[in-house]
Motif scaffolding. Structure first.
Motif, short mmCIF file in Angstrom:
data_model
loop_
_atom_site.label_atom_id
_atom_site.label_comp_id
_atom_site.label_asym_id
_atom_site.label_seq_id
_atom_site.Cartn_x
_atom_site.Cartn_y
_atom_site.Cartn_z
N PHE A 1 8.40 6.33 -7.16
CA PHE A 1 7.71 5.84 -8.73
C PHE A 1 8.67 5.23 -8.30
O PHE A 1 8.10 3.33 -8.43
CB PHE A 1 8.14 5.68 -9.81
CG PHE A 1 6.84 7.09 -10.17
CD1 PHE A 1 5.37 7.32 -9.83
CD2 PHE A 1 7.02 8.68 -10.76
CE1 PHE A 1 4.33 8.65 -10.51
CE2 PHE A 1 6.41 9.71 -10.72
CZ PHE A 1 4.98 9.41 -10.87
N SER B 1 1.58 4.59 -2.01
CA SER B 1 0.31 4.53 -1.57
C SER B 1 -0.07 4.85 -3.62
O SER B 1 0.17 6.00 -3.24
CB SER B 1 -0.63 5.07 -0.64
OG SER B 1 -1.56 4.62 -1.08
N ASP B 2 -1.17 4.45 -4.40
CA ASP B 2 -1.87 4.59 -5.51
C ASP B 2 -2.27 6.13 -5.20
O ASP B 2 -2.55 6.74 -5.96
CB ASP B 2 -2.41 3.68 -6.21
CG ASP B 2 -1.68 2.41 -6.99
OD1 ASP B 2 -0.50 2.89 -6.97
OD2 ASP B 2 -1.83 1.63 -7.48
N ASP B 3 -2.87 5.41 -3.86
CA ASP B 3 -4.15 7.00 -3.70
C ASP B 3 -3.13 8.21 -3.14
O ASP B 3 -3.66 9.64 -3.95
CB ASP B 3 -5.02 6.97 -2.55
CG ASP B 3 -5.29 5.42 -3.39
OD1 ASP B 3 -6.71 5.64 -4.07
OD2 ASP B 3 -6.57 5.06 -1.89
N ALA C 1 -1.66 8.92 -7.30
CA ALA C 1 -2.52 9.82 -7.83
C ALA C 1 -3.16 11.39 -7.85
O ALA C 1 -3.22 11.75 -8.65
CB ALA C 1 -3.75 8.99 -8.02
N LYS D 1 -4.67 6.08 -11.36
CA LYS D 1 -3.81 5.34 -11.10
C LYS D 1 -3.50 4.38 -11.47
O LYS D 1 -2.44 3.44 -11.67
CB LYS D 1 -5.22 4.46 -9.98
CG LYS D 1 -5.52 5.23 -8.78
CD LYS D 1 -6.35 5.06 -7.67
CE LYS D 1 -6.83 5.41 -6.24
NZ LYS D 1 -7.68 4.84 -5.53
N LYS D 2 -4.07 4.08 -13.13
CA LYS D 2 -3.33 3.38 -14.56
C LYS D 2 -1.86 3.77 -14.39
O LYS D 2 -0.85 3.01 -14.85
CB LYS D 2 -4.42 2.74 -15.14
CG LYS D 2 -5.16 2.50 -14.97
CD LYS D 2 -6.65 1.86 -16.22
CE LYS D 2 -7.52 1.45 -15.61
NZ LYS D 2 -8.65 1.29 -17.10
N VAL E 1 0.08 5.07 -12.53
CA VAL E 1 0.60 5.09 -11.17
C VAL E 1 1.47 4.12 -11.36
O VAL E 1 3.01 3.58 -11.14
CB VAL E 1 -0.34 5.19 -10.05
CG1 VAL E 1 0.70 5.37 -8.85
CG2 VAL E 1 -0.59 7.29 -9.48
N ASP E 2 0.36 3.02 -11.87
CA ASP E 2 0.70 1.48 -11.39
C ASP E 2 2.06 1.21 -12.49
O ASP E 2 2.81 0.50 -12.43
CB ASP E 2 0.14 0.50 -11.84
CG ASP E 2 -1.59 0.54 -10.70
OD1 ASP E 2 -1.60 1.05 -9.58
OD2 ASP E 2 -2.48 0.67 -11.03
N GLN F 1 4.99 2.85 -11.86
CA GLN F 1 5.85 1.69 -10.60
C GLN F 1 5.83 0.73 -11.47
O GLN F 1 7.18 -0.06 -10.59
CB GLN F 1 4.87 1.69 -9.43
CG GLN F 1 4.45 3.14 -8.54
CD GLN F 1 3.17 2.89 -7.65
OE1 GLN F 1 2.92 1.84 -7.57
NE2 GLN F 1 3.49 3.45 -6.44
#
Length: 239
Positions: A206, A213-215, A218, A225-226, A228-229, A232
């Motif tokens: 992370f 990539s978020d994809d 996730a 994805k939120k 993941v954000d 990170q």
């Protein structure tokens, strides 16, 4: 015309010896492969590392070597492990290494050390050493430690350690230490490489630069994805 059947009456060991050169060749080949699979032993007493590549020297195992006649006691000395590490971070732990970067004389010797300090409930998070097995001994406190076996089992092997206890983490496997006591803890570890390397799992995944990539993350972790954000965006300690 009579055929020669003399071989038919010869003892069994005669026929076995006919195959022996082939068996010998396979044995030599197998032994040679085994020998080549391990790191070579140094062909000199030591090879004190030089960090200045502008100097003349022999390049051995990632480092230039100092002229052995110029080696001093300080090339084999490091006092950093006598000092307590600063555990005032979000993990509550600090690793102080003593590898070839701190002790130039370790170059080519295949060994290094670390000191690990833990605040109460401090964690040395899940990580791996890609080039070394680790043997850890507890000097003070109580630690819960463990490692995870490789796929497909991913079995957790864990143990609570007390003062004087020793635990081994096999090379390349994810492992951790957690101080489960209300007081500080201290451990020392020996590693089977002059430069074992370390990959902290959470930070590598992370906190990579640039970010993965978020994809990808996730889907890999089966999370939104939120999330993941959010992960990170965290400040990952370089322990």
């Amino acid at each position: 015309m009579l055929k020669n059947h003399s071989n038919l009456n010869k003892p069994a060991y005669y026929h076995n010896t006919m195959a022996s050169p082939i068996l010998l060749a396979f044995a030599v080949l197998a032994f040679t492969s085994f020998v080549l699979a391990s790191d070579p032993s140094p062909l000199q007493d030591f090879c004190v590392a030089l960090n200045d590549t502008k100097l003349d020297g022999v390049f051995v195992n990632g480092k230039f070597c100092k002229d052995p006649k110029l080696a001093t006691a300080n090339d084999f000395f490091f006092s950093g492990l006598r000092m307590q590490g600063n555990t005032s971070n979000q993990l509550g732990s600090m690793v102080t290494p003593a590898n070839v970067d701190q002790i130039p004389g370790l170059n080519t010797l295949g060994i290094s050390l670390v000191r690990i300090d833990y605040a109460p409930y401090g964690l040395n998070p899940p990580h791996t050493h890609p080039r070394a097995t680790e043997a850890l001994v507890v000097l003070e406190g109580t630690l819960s430690v463990g490692f995870v076996t490789s796929n497909p089992d991913n079995r957790l092997i864990t143990k609570v350690l007390y003062q004087g206890d020793v635990f081994v983490f096999p090379e390349g496997l994810i492992h951790f230490q957690f101080n489960i006591g209300k007081t500080k803890a201290v451990a020392f570890a020996g590693l089977s490489s002059q430069n074992p390397g370390v990959i902290t799992i959470a930070k590598s995944v992370f906190g990579s630069n640039p970010p993965i990539s978020d994809d990808v993350l996730a889907k890999a972790f089966q999370i939104d994805k939120k999330m993941v954000d959010y992960l990170q965006a965290q400040f990952w300690t370089n322990n």
